[in-house]
Design a protein around this motif. Structure first.
Motif, PDB file in Angstrom:
ATOM      1  N   ARG A 136      -2.310   5.728  -5.197  1.00  0.00           N
ATOM      2  CA  ARG A 136      -2.509   6.033  -3.768  1.00  0.00           C
ATOM      3  C   ARG A 136      -3.030   7.455  -3.578  1.00  0.00           C
ATOM      4  NH1 ARG A 136       1.755   2.406  -3.796  1.00  0.00           N
ATOM      5  NH2 ARG A 136       1.483   0.644  -2.322  1.00  0.00           N
ATOM      6  N   LEU A 137      -2.558   8.400  -4.391  1.00  0.00           N
ATOM      7  CA  LEU A 137      -3.088   9.755  -4.320  1.00  0.00           C
ATOM      8  C   LEU A 137      -4.560   9.766  -4.723  1.00  0.00           C
ATOM      9  CD1 LEU A 137      -1.337  13.013  -5.522  1.00  0.00           C
ATOM     10  CD2 LEU A 137      -3.764  12.650  -5.898  1.00  0.00           C
ATOM     11  N   ALA A 138      -4.877   9.059  -5.816  1.00  0.00           N
ATOM     12  CA  ALA A 138      -6.266   8.986  -6.272  1.00  0.00           C
ATOM     13  C   ALA A 138      -7.142   8.348  -5.205  1.00  0.00           C
ATOM     14  CB  ALA A 138      -6.343   8.191  -7.575  1.00  0.00           C
ATOM     15  N   GLU A 139      -6.632   7.293  -4.574  1.00  0.00           N
ATOM     16  CA  GLU A 139      -7.376   6.608  -3.514  1.00  0.00           C
ATOM     17  C   GLU A 139      -7.687   7.556  -2.360  1.00  0.00           C
ATOM     18  OE1 GLU A 139      -6.736   2.508  -1.010  1.00  0.00           O
ATOM     19  OE2 GLU A 139      -5.066   3.928  -1.065  1.00  0.00           O
ATOM     20  N   GLU A 140      -6.671   8.299  -1.908  1.00  0.00           N
ATOM     21  CA  GLU A 140      -6.876   9.213  -0.784  1.00  0.00           C
ATOM     22  C   GLU A 140      -7.865  10.331  -1.146  1.00  0.00           C
ATOM     23  OE1 GLU A 140      -3.828  12.253   0.951  1.00  0.00           O
ATOM     24  OE2 GLU A 140      -3.601  10.379   2.080  1.00  0.00           O
ATOM     25  N   TYR A 141      -7.758  10.847  -2.358  1.00  0.00           N
ATOM     26  CA  TYR A 141      -8.659  11.903  -2.824  1.00  0.00           C
ATOM     27  C   TYR A 141     -10.107  11.383  -2.851  1.00  0.00           C
ATOM     28  CZ  TYR A 141     -10.401  15.697  -5.861  1.00  0.00           C
ATOM     29  OH  TYR A 141     -11.087  16.757  -6.377  1.00  0.00           O
ATOM     30  N   LEU A 142     -10.290  10.219  -3.438  1.00  0.00           N
ATOM     31  CA  LEU A 142     -11.637   9.639  -3.563  1.00  0.00           C
ATOM     32  C   LEU A 142     -12.240   9.321  -2.199  1.00  0.00           C
ATOM     33  CD1 LEU A 142     -10.955   7.277  -6.607  1.00  0.00           C
ATOM     34  CD2 LEU A 142     -12.436   9.292  -6.621  1.00  0.00           C
ATOM     35  N   TYR A 143     -11.394   8.915  -1.275  1.00  0.00           N
ATOM     36  CA  TYR A 143     -11.868   8.609   0.077  1.00  0.00           C
ATOM     37  C   TYR A 143     -12.337   9.884   0.786  1.00  0.00           C
ATOM     38  CZ  TYR A 143     -11.841   6.752   4.841  1.00  0.00           C
ATOM     39  OH  TYR A 143     -12.198   6.375   6.117  1.00  0.00           O
ATOM     40  N   LYS A 144     -11.576  10.948   0.611  1.00  0.00           N
ATOM     41  CA  LYS A 144     -11.928  12.215   1.268  1.00  0.00           C
ATOM     42  C   LYS A 144     -13.236  12.802   0.749  1.00  0.00           C
ATOM     43  CE  LYS A 144      -7.276  13.700   2.622  1.00  0.00           C
ATOM     44  NZ  LYS A 144      -6.147  14.650   2.349  1.00  0.00           N
ATOM     45  N   VAL A 145     -13.528  12.570  -0.539  1.00  0.00           N
ATOM     46  CA  VAL A 145     -14.771  13.107  -1.108  1.00  0.00           C
ATOM     47  C   VAL A 145     -15.893  12.062  -1.077  1.00  0.00           C
ATOM     48  CG1 VAL A 145     -13.573  14.792  -2.544  1.00  0.00           C
ATOM     49  CG2 VAL A 145     -14.104  12.521  -3.498  1.00  0.00           C
ATOM     50  N   LYS A 146     -15.621  10.946  -0.341  1.00  0.00           N
ATOM     51  CA  LYS A 146     -16.628   9.900  -0.100  1.00  0.00           C
ATOM     52  C   LYS A 146     -17.071   9.160  -1.370  1.00  0.00           C
ATOM     53  CE  LYS A 146     -18.501  11.828   4.189  1.00  0.00           C
ATOM     54  NZ  LYS A 146     -17.300  12.576   4.526  1.00  0.00           N
ATOM     55  N   GLU A 147     -16.160   9.071  -2.342  1.00  0.00           N
ATOM     56  CA  GLU A 147     -16.442   8.283  -3.542  1.00  0.00           C
ATOM     57  C   GLU A 147     -16.086   6.817  -3.343  1.00  0.00           C
ATOM     58  OE1 GLU A 147     -17.706   9.087  -6.831  1.00  0.00           O
ATOM     59  OE2 GLU A 147     -18.523  10.694  -5.586  1.00  0.00           O
ATOM     60  N   ILE A 148     -15.214   6.517  -2.381  1.00  0.00           N
ATOM     61  CA  ILE A 148     -14.929   5.147  -1.963  1.00  0.00           C
ATOM     62  C   ILE A 148     -15.029   5.085  -0.449  1.00  0.00           C
ATOM     63  CG2 ILE A 148     -13.483   4.554  -3.952  1.00  0.00           C
ATOM     64  CD1 ILE A 148     -11.014   5.028  -2.228  1.00  0.00           C
ATOM     65  N   ASP A 149     -15.298   3.883   0.085  1.00  0.00           N
ATOM     66  CA  ASP A 149     -15.589   3.738   1.512  1.00  0.00           C
ATOM     67  C   ASP A 149     -14.382   3.358   2.356  1.00  0.00           C
ATOM     68  OD1 ASP A 149     -18.280   4.268   0.995  1.00  0.00           O
ATOM     69  OD2 ASP A 149     -18.670   2.165   0.522  1.00  0.00           O
ATOM     70  N   THR A 150     -13.396   2.725   1.740  1.00  0.00           N
ATOM     71  CA  THR A 150     -12.265   2.212   2.513  1.00  0.00           C
ATOM     72  C   THR A 150     -10.939   2.531   1.832  1.00  0.00           C
ATOM     73  OG1 THR A 150     -12.395   0.070   1.389  1.00  0.00           O
ATOM     74  CG2 THR A 150     -13.607   0.297   3.467  1.00  0.00           C
ATOM     75  N   LEU A 151      -9.879   2.498   2.642  1.00  0.00           N
ATOM     76  CA  LEU A 151      -8.516   2.635   2.142  1.00  0.00           C
ATOM     77  C   LEU A 151      -7.822   1.284   2.233  1.00  0.00           C
ATOM     78  CD1 LEU A 151      -7.483   5.952   3.958  1.00  0.00           C
ATOM     79  CD2 LEU A 151      -8.006   5.702   1.528  1.00  0.00           C
ATOM     80  N   HIS A 152      -6.977   0.983   1.257  1.00  0.00           N
ATOM     81  CA  HIS A 152      -6.231  -0.277   1.272  1.00  0.00           C
ATOM     82  C   HIS A 152      -5.315  -0.318   2.496  1.00  0.00           C
ATOM     83  CE1 HIS A 152      -4.059  -3.760  -0.159  1.00  0.00           C
ATOM     84  NE2 HIS A 152      -2.915  -3.093  -0.122  1.00  0.00           N
ATOM     85  N   LYS A 153      -5.357  -1.419   3.235  1.00  0.00           N
ATOM     86  CA  LYS A 153      -4.524  -1.551   4.432  1.00  0.00           C
ATOM     87  C   LYS A 153      -3.150  -2.087   4.044  1.00  0.00           C
ATOM     88  CE  LYS A 153      -8.350  -2.245   7.666  1.00  0.00           C
ATOM     89  NZ  LYS A 153      -8.971  -3.160   8.666  1.00  0.00           N
ATOM     90  N   GLU A 154      -2.115  -1.361   4.418  1.00  0.00           N
ATOM     91  CA  GLU A 154      -0.742  -1.756   4.113  1.00  0.00           C
ATOM     92  C   GLU A 154       0.196  -1.106   5.112  1.00  0.00           C
ATOM     93  OE1 GLU A 154       0.145  -0.355   0.177  1.00  0.00           O
ATOM     94  OE2 GLU A 154      -0.342   1.710   0.650  1.00  0.00           O
TER      95      GLU A 154
END
Length: 497
Positions: A136-154
């Motif tokens: 989840r930390l990696a996901e948030e980091y990657l999202y902030k630097v625009k390496e991924i487009d979406t966050l998992h919805k939960e």
């Protein structure tokens, strides 16, 4: 026969399905299991993720690649990300790794030279210590630097309430004060932290031997190997007489005794009252891994000095959070030393706590329903001619099973292990339950335990002898019973009659 309530899940799919933070992965056939263990390229290609301490999460891979580009790290080095800068220093010092580039990130980063045995040693140590970076930390980091487009919805609990919900739930369940509970990023990190704490306290007293009572989970034994040069293993948890004889000679040298109640996967249980008396006689702290028992099935508050629990299992129930806990027992003489044990724990990303806070609210209710289903399933399996061996806890008819001395509300631990009078591959492949690593899920989850935990022992004659010595069948199926309608669980097993 009517259509199965359960549906086969494709190989490599996350468990739970379509959850990027899942900690298990579908292995529907024994060939999938063997392909995974043999690192078969075709098998690994379809695996989306797996248990985070064993398979590098796709977001962690992507984050490592991003860090490599960001700091212009040459291909000579592999970027390894960890839960904290403290963990990075610990491993750097252990393996004499010193980054040649200044890296400034809110988590740990080490650069390990490719083409050496050092990389595998580092990755193995991270697995044992449980200092993996949160997906989840990696996901948030990657999202902030625009390496991924979406966050998992939960569903997540409010940040300001989450930690208190988790700790208060555990404190109440274990009958301990809030300050005696510490959360860790995995069950293994909880055990690691306790072992480090025991070592620092007891070494000053000349107590340098750690006793493992019972054949414990593989990584628990690996942690002990890393941090105790002197250790004693008693493989048979029923042979308390052997431990007693040993303590007569070496009792004042023993730093602690660590055990599981019940054991994984044979569900054996020590005579806990007699073990406690031995610990009191020689002033030895008793560490109990209560992951299988949970505080809601077996009341162990009169016996353990320290509890460790993998919250990834029954406390989570959905196999999508990696977390653990240390609980110090106020009744015994170590609870005032919480700083000694808690200082070694790795930090936890807040979103993991927020997710667990949602799931842990149903912890007791979930365990009680699983226990009820387990009783009914055990009663059915006792009648099945295709069952060769049946391992479970609790068996009130078995006078050697000391769980009955600490049983709560006639509960059964929600794990059953079986062997069959039919070819294992035929049975395993036919069942449509979710199949993969982990346990404690709301959905019934099967695991070919020996294949996934001790595959190296399966491959050699020497390994076969070792498995025989610890009474661990190669073709053992561990069943983590879910909360589905019990008639549907039983009907699925009827398909192999």
């Amino acid at each position: 026969m009517k259509n199965s309530f359960f549906k086969a899940i494709p190989s490599g799919e996350t468990l739970p399905i379509n959850n990027i933070h899942a900690v298990s992965v579908s292995m529907p056939t024994l060939k999938d299991v063997i392909g995974y263990e043999e690192q078969d390229e075709k098998t690994l290609k379809v695996i989306k993720s797996g248990y985070p301490r064993f398979i590098l999460h796709p977001y962690l891979k992507k984050l490592s690649e991003y860090i490599k580009k960001k700091y212009d790290v040459c291909d000579e080095y592999e970027v390894v990300v960890l839960s904290s800068q403290k963990a990075a220093k610990l491993i750097s010092d252990k393996y004499y790794i010193y980054n040649k580039i200044e890296i400034d990130e809110p988590f740990g980063v080490i650069l390990v030279q490719n083409g050496t045995s050092q990389l595998q040693k580092v990755l193995t140590y991270i697995q044992h210590v449980g200092c993996n970076l949160s997906s989840r930390l990696a996901e948030e980091y990657l999202y902030k630097v625009k390496e991924i487009d979406t966050l998992h919805k939960e569903e997540l609990e409010k940040e300001e309430k989450a930690k208190d919900i988790v700790i208060n739930t555990l404190a109440n369940a274990y009958k301990q004060p809030y300050e005696n509970v510490c959360l860790t990023p995995s069950g293994m990190n909880a055990i690691y932290s306790v072992i480090r704490g025991i070592n620092s306290i007891q070494s000053h007293n000349g107590r340098t031997v750690l006793v493992q009572f019972g054949w414990l989970y593989l990584d628990t034994m690996n942690i002990v190997n890393h941090h105790y040069q002197r250790q004693k293993i008693f493989k048979d948890i029923k042979r308390l007489d052997l431990l007693e004889n040993y303590l007569k000679q070496k009792g004042l040298k023993v730093a602690a005794i660590i055990t599981e109640i019940p054991t994984n996967p044979q569900l054996k249980t020590v005579d806990i009252k007699a073990l406690r008396k031995l610990c009191d006689k020689y002033n030895i702290p008793l560490i109990i891994d209560t992951t299988f028992a949970t505080p809601y099935n077996l009341d162990l508050t009169s016996y353990a000095d320290i509890f460790v629990e993998s919250l990834t299992k029954f406390a989570c129930g959905n196999a999508d959070v990696l977390m653990g806990a240390i609980i110090l027992n106020k009744k015994h003489n170590l609870s005032h030393m919480n700083e000694e044990f808690f200082q070694h724990c790795e930090p936890i990303f807040i979103k993991d706590i927020q997710r667990l806070a949602v799931e842990i609210k149903d912890y007791k209710k979930r365990v009680k329903q699983i226990s009820k289903n387990t009783i009914a399933l055990v009663n059915y399996l006792k009648t099945c001619p295709y069952i060769k061996n049946l391992y479970y806890c609790m068996d009130e008819q078995n006078k050697d099973n000391y769980c009955q001395t600490i049983i709560d509300d006639n509960s059964y631990v929600g794990i059953v292990s079986v062997t069959f009078n039919k070819p294992f591959e035929e049975v395993y492949d036919k069942l449509n339950f979710a199949k993969g690593p982990s346990l404690g899920t709301e959905f019934t989850l099967l695991m070919p335990y020996t294949y996934l935990a001790h595959y190296d022992l399966i491959k050699s004659e020497k390994g076969h002898k070792e498995l025989e010595e610890i009474d661990l069948p190669i073709n053992l199926l561990r069943i983590s019973v879910g909360i589905e309608p019990i008639e549907e669980i039983i009907n699925e097993f009827k398909r192999i009659e």
